[in-house]
Design an enzyme around this catalytic site. Structure first.
Site, PDB file in Angstrom:
ATOM      1  N   LYS A 200       0.846  -1.201   0.000  1.00  0.00           N
ATOM      2  CA  LYS A 200       0.000   0.000   0.000  1.00  0.00           C
ATOM      3  C   LYS A 200       0.883   1.253   0.000  1.00  0.00           C
ATOM      4  O   LYS A 200       0.678   2.170  -0.772  1.00  0.00           O
ATOM      5  CB  LYS A 200      -0.924  -0.029   1.223  1.00  0.00           C
ATOM      6  CG  LYS A 200      -1.904   1.094   1.260  1.00  0.00           C
ATOM      7  CD  LYS A 200      -2.841   0.972   2.448  1.00  0.00           C
ATOM      8  CE  LYS A 200      -3.607   2.278   2.609  1.00  0.00           C
ATOM      9  NZ  LYS A 200      -4.385   2.339   3.829  1.00  0.00           N
ATOM     10  N   GLU A 206      10.611  -4.746   4.112  1.00  0.00           N
ATOM     11  CA  GLU A 206      10.645  -6.163   3.738  1.00  0.00           C
ATOM     12  C   GLU A 206      10.262  -6.351   2.269  1.00  0.00           C
ATOM     13  O   GLU A 206      10.932  -7.049   1.506  1.00  0.00           O
ATOM     14  CB  GLU A 206       9.666  -6.970   4.604  1.00  0.00           C
ATOM     15  CG  GLU A 206      10.042  -7.062   6.066  1.00  0.00           C
ATOM     16  CD  GLU A 206       9.394  -5.973   6.911  1.00  0.00           C
ATOM     17  OE1 GLU A 206       9.176  -4.856   6.384  1.00  0.00           O
ATOM     18  OE2 GLU A 206       9.125  -6.229   8.093  1.00  0.00           O
ATOM     19  N   GLY A 260      -4.752  -1.575   5.197  1.00  0.00           N
ATOM     20  CA  GLY A 260      -3.976  -2.718   4.708  1.00  0.00           C
ATOM     21  C   GLY A 260      -4.582  -4.061   5.095  1.00  0.00           C
ATOM     22  O   GLY A 260      -4.718  -4.962   4.271  1.00  0.00           O
ATOM     23  N   ARG A 261      -4.981  -4.201   6.357  1.00  0.00           N
ATOM     24  CA  ARG A 261      -5.482  -5.511   6.806  1.00  0.00           C
ATOM     25  C   ARG A 261      -6.903  -5.797   6.343  1.00  0.00           C
ATOM     26  O   ARG A 261      -7.455  -6.853   6.635  1.00  0.00           O
ATOM     27  CB  ARG A 261      -5.344  -5.641   8.327  1.00  0.00           C
ATOM     28  CG  ARG A 261      -5.956  -4.524   9.133  1.00  0.00           C
ATOM     29  CD  ARG A 261      -5.502  -4.583  10.592  1.00  0.00           C
ATOM     30  NE  ARG A 261      -5.960  -3.457  11.381  1.00  0.00           N
ATOM     31  CZ  ARG A 261      -5.335  -2.280  11.441  1.00  0.00           C
ATOM     32  NH1 ARG A 261      -4.237  -2.093  10.746  1.00  0.00           N
ATOM     33  NH2 ARG A 261      -5.801  -1.315  12.198  1.00  0.00           N
ATOM     34  N   GLU A 346      -3.940  -6.122  15.341  1.00  0.00           N
ATOM     35  CA  GLU A 346      -3.427  -4.829  14.865  1.00  0.00           C
ATOM     36  C   GLU A 346      -4.533  -3.769  15.025  1.00  0.00           C
ATOM     37  O   GLU A 346      -4.248  -2.596  15.217  1.00  0.00           O
ATOM     38  CB  GLU A 346      -2.978  -4.931  13.397  1.00  0.00           C
ATOM     39  CG  GLU A 346      -2.098  -3.765  12.961  1.00  0.00           C
ATOM     40  CD  GLU A 346      -1.365  -4.005  11.645  1.00  0.00           C
ATOM     41  OE1 GLU A 346      -0.180  -4.381  11.657  1.00  0.00           O
ATOM     42  OE2 GLU A 346      -1.992  -3.822  10.588  1.00  0.00           O
ATOM     43  N   HIS A 377      -5.081 -32.674  19.234  1.00  0.00           N
ATOM     44  CA  HIS A 377      -3.905 -33.456  19.636  1.00  0.00           C
ATOM     45  C   HIS A 377      -2.734 -32.554  19.990  1.00  0.00           C
ATOM     46  O   HIS A 377      -1.604 -33.022  20.100  1.00  0.00           O
ATOM     47  CB  HIS A 377      -3.517 -34.415  18.512  1.00  0.00           C
ATOM     48  CG  HIS A 377      -4.617 -35.378  18.194  1.00  0.00           C
ATOM     49  ND1 HIS A 377      -4.751 -36.596  18.822  1.00  0.00           N
ATOM     50  CD2 HIS A 377      -5.675 -35.267  17.356  1.00  0.00           C
ATOM     51  CE1 HIS A 377      -5.834 -37.208  18.366  1.00  0.00           C
ATOM     52  NE2 HIS A 377      -6.410 -36.416  17.466  1.00  0.00           N
ATOM     53  N   LYS A 489      10.017  -0.455  13.646  1.00  0.00           N
ATOM     54  CA  LYS A 489      10.525  -0.195  12.283  1.00  0.00           C
ATOM     55  C   LYS A 489      11.640   0.850  12.359  1.00  0.00           C
ATOM     56  O   LYS A 489      12.677   0.722  11.708  1.00  0.00           O
ATOM     57  CB  LYS A 489       9.409   0.377  11.400  1.00  0.00           C
ATOM     58  CG  LYS A 489       8.370  -0.616  10.950  1.00  0.00           C
ATOM     59  CD  LYS A 489       7.408   0.069   9.974  1.00  0.00           C
ATOM     60  CE  LYS A 489       6.175  -0.746   9.723  1.00  0.00           C
ATOM     61  NZ  LYS A 489       5.155  -0.052   8.964  1.00  0.00           N
TER      62      LYS A 489
HETATM   63  O1  F6P Z   1       1.146  -2.690   2.271  1.00  0.00           O
HETATM   64  P1  F6P Z   1       2.287  -2.075   2.998  1.00  0.00           P
HETATM   65  O2  F6P Z   1       2.258  -0.583   2.967  1.00  0.00           O
HETATM   66  O3  F6P Z   1       3.594  -2.624   2.494  1.00  0.00           O
HETATM   67  O4  F6P Z   1       2.163  -2.469   4.516  1.00  0.00           O
HETATM   68  C1  F6P Z   1       2.202  -3.791   4.949  1.00  0.00           C
HETATM   69  C2  F6P Z   1       1.700  -3.933   6.358  1.00  0.00           C
HETATM   70  O5  F6P Z   1       2.484  -3.164   7.242  1.00  0.00           O
HETATM   71  C3  F6P Z   1       1.666  -2.604   8.265  1.00  0.00           C
HETATM   72  O6  F6P Z   1       1.606  -1.242   8.059  1.00  0.00           O
HETATM   73  C4  F6P Z   1       2.209  -2.920   9.624  1.00  0.00           C
HETATM   74  O7  F6P Z   1       3.572  -2.771   9.681  1.00  0.00           O
HETATM   75  C5  F6P Z   1       0.311  -3.257   8.068  1.00  0.00           C
HETATM   76  O8  F6P Z   1      -0.726  -2.517   8.568  1.00  0.00           O
HETATM   77  C6  F6P Z   1       0.291  -3.462   6.607  1.00  0.00           C
HETATM   78  O9  F6P Z   1      -0.677  -4.381   6.238  1.00  0.00           O
END
Ligand code: F6P
Length: 521
Positions: A200, A206, A260-261, A346, A377, A489
């Site tokens: 987003k 990452e 995002g979520r 979150e 189990h 972060k």
């Molecule tokens: O889609 P992006 O901006 O890479 O963010 C990934 C994820 O990182 C977050 O901001 C949390 O670090 C989430 O809310 C989001 O889904």
């Protein structure tokens, strides 16, 4: 209209619930059932393909009455209206919360329907083999590069709808762990793989690191011009994408009014379209939309997300249960738990209320779980005989997808028997060995659904989205921001510079010791 800002502990209902809790906290559900032969019918809701049984909870009519009063006193109705009407209820980020608009086919915003058409055409041309890679071969593999909401939702849905899958292999690359990246790349052919970079913000460390590694891997044997044929991006940050070298036609927009979520319903769902085809993706959206209608229109006492949320508040704030387990009796739903963990924790892991004051009560529950029967189990011992009260949501499908002899009955029998065992324990049986005694009275809900179809999956996910929203309203917190992820972060950036010897900024002694140990290799 902004979100109401009612402190729940100041309501009459909260005071009454405290008093009521003291009266019934030791009551036994077995007793409730023996006193009321209609309890199972009374405390259940049938809706479309769903049967929601909440009779095995430590509640009475009075409990429900007070919980429903709480919903009224915190102005849940106004909050729902504010969300669906596009108010900026994500106040701390100044944004509306309109993921439901992505699936409201009767009122789709123009930009959304245009984008859906683009997703349809693009995914269909890849699936049919019409669109080809740089050497003219059809695509065989698609890799979604993203993390958090840009990974968990589509990964979960793709796994859940595996029965409906086509020939494309869809992979999810999320962790910045380079070994994870290399393990995925090992399986891929540069000529026939399409990469979707999903972020987003298009600033997530990452995702950008993984995308860069993948592009470098790609360019090892392929010319730069080919990047545009093999890379697609999903983001709100269009400028950053173009810089990465992605062709304008391969950019799928996101909107800041979708968190995002909650974003699997839009372009983040592109990998779902590749895996199961656009038609199934649309069914998923339509199923979710049906749940939205139910949530908006059913009275609170017949409203599945509302009841589910109120029960959760009852255990969290009065019984002081810190966690709740989700146990789907379907291996297809194995990724539902990590998905819910982000969605729920979150959203509701907050300690400051909507008036800017620290809360004086518990908020976000810890969600965990695994699929049944495997979970039986693994951790069911603790659920049955441990010292903690952990409410459980059982999720099951009445009918299996594949033809099979005996599995489905065994699976369902286990699911139903477990909730009964939690309820009854061995109370009333003559058991002398204390180790073999089960005290029962352990609460659970069962969400029984006719079959795992894309529509029903959509409705199930939306059900939990609305549940967490209702909880956030009751707890008077902002559910749609996530400032709590920022500190880590920021610190990681400084630590990284130190690890790379590009900064000598003082490090915490504990961090420093670990850095030194790591550097020794
Ligand atoms: O889609 P992006 O901006 O890479 O963010 C990934 C994820 O990182 C977050 O901001 C949390 O670090 C989430 O809310 C989001 O889904």
């Amino acid at each position: 209209m902004s979100l109401p800002k009612v402190n729940p502990v100041t309501t009459n209902a909260w005071t009454a619930l405290n008093k009521h809790f003291a009266e019934i906290k030791d009551s036994k559900m077995q007793q409730f059932f023996s006193e009321d032969s209609r309890r199972a019918q009374k405390y259940s809701i049938s809706w479309e393909d769903f049967y929601f049984d909440y009779s095995k909870n430590r509640i009475t009519d009075k409990t429900l009455e007070l919980l429903l009063q709480l919903a009224e006193e915190v102005k849940l109705g106004d909050a729902i209206e504010a969300q669906f009407s596009g108010e900026q209820i994500n106040e701390t980020e100044g944004r509306a919360v309109l993921h439901t608009a992505l699936r409201d086919f009767k009122n789709l915003p123009n930009e959304v329907s245009t984008t859906l058409q683009k997703m349809k055409q693009f995914s269909e041309s890849v699936i049919s083999g019409k669109l080809k890679g740089h050497t003219g071969k059809a695509f065989t593999d698609v890799v979604n590069i993203g993390i958090g909401g840009s990974d968990l939702g589509p990964d979960m849905v793709t796994e859940a709808l595996a029965y409906y899958k086509n020939h494309l292999n869809v992979h999810f690359m999320s962790n910045v762990d380079g070994d994870h990246v290399q393990e995925t790349l090992k399986k891929l052919d540069r000529e026939t793989t399409l990469f979707i970079v999903v972020s987003k913000s298009f600033t997530t460390q990452e995702t950008l690191t993984n995308a860069e590694t993948v592009r470098n891997w790609f360019l090892k044997t392929v010319d730069k011009e080919a990047v545009s044929k093999h890379f697609v991006a999903v983001s709100t940050n269009l400028g950053a994408i173009e810089k990465f070298g992605i062709h304008r036609d391969h950019i799928f927009p996101m909107w800041d009014w979708v968190g995002g979520r909650f974003s699997l319903w839009g372009t983040v769902g592109l990998s779902i379209c590749f895996a199961v085809g656009y038609a199934n993706f649309e069914k998923l959206l339509k199923g979710a939309s049906q749940m939205d209608i139910h949530f908006k229109s059913a009275s609170f006492d017949k409203n599945i997300p509302v009841i589910l949320a109120l029960l959760s508040v009852w255990y969290n704030n009065f019984f002081k249960s810190e966690t709740e387990a989700v146990v789907p009796y379907s291996q297809y739903l194995s990724k539902l738990i990590p998905y819910l963990q982000q969605a729920v924790m979150e959203s509701n892991g907050k300690q400051v209320d909507r008036n800017g004051h620290p809360v004086t009560y518990e908020t976000g529950t810890i969600v965990w779980g695994s699929t049944g029967t495997n979970a039986q189990h693994a951790f069911f011992q603790l659920l049955h005989q441990g010292t903690k009260l952990i409410p459980v949501d059982f999720i099951a499908f009445a009918k299996a997808l594949h033809k099979q002899d005996q599995h489905q009955e065994i699976l369902l029998a286990n699911c139903f028997a477990q909730s009964e065992a939690f309820l009854n324990g061995t109370v009333g049986e003559e058991i002398e060995n204390p180790y073999r005694f089960f005290d029962g009275n352990r609460p659970s809900n069962t969400i029984l659904i006719k079959q795992l179809t894309p529509e029903n999956l959509g409705a199930l996910i939306a059900l939990y989205e609305h549940k967490l929203f209702v909880q956030g309203v009751i707890w008077n917190i902002f559910s749609f921001d996530q400032w709590g992820v920022e500190l880590g972060k920021k610190l990681a950036t400084g630590t990284l510079d130190y690890l790379r010897d590009t900064s000598s900024q003082e490090q915490h002694p504990s961090t420093l010791a670990m850095i030194n140990f790591s550097k020794k290799g």
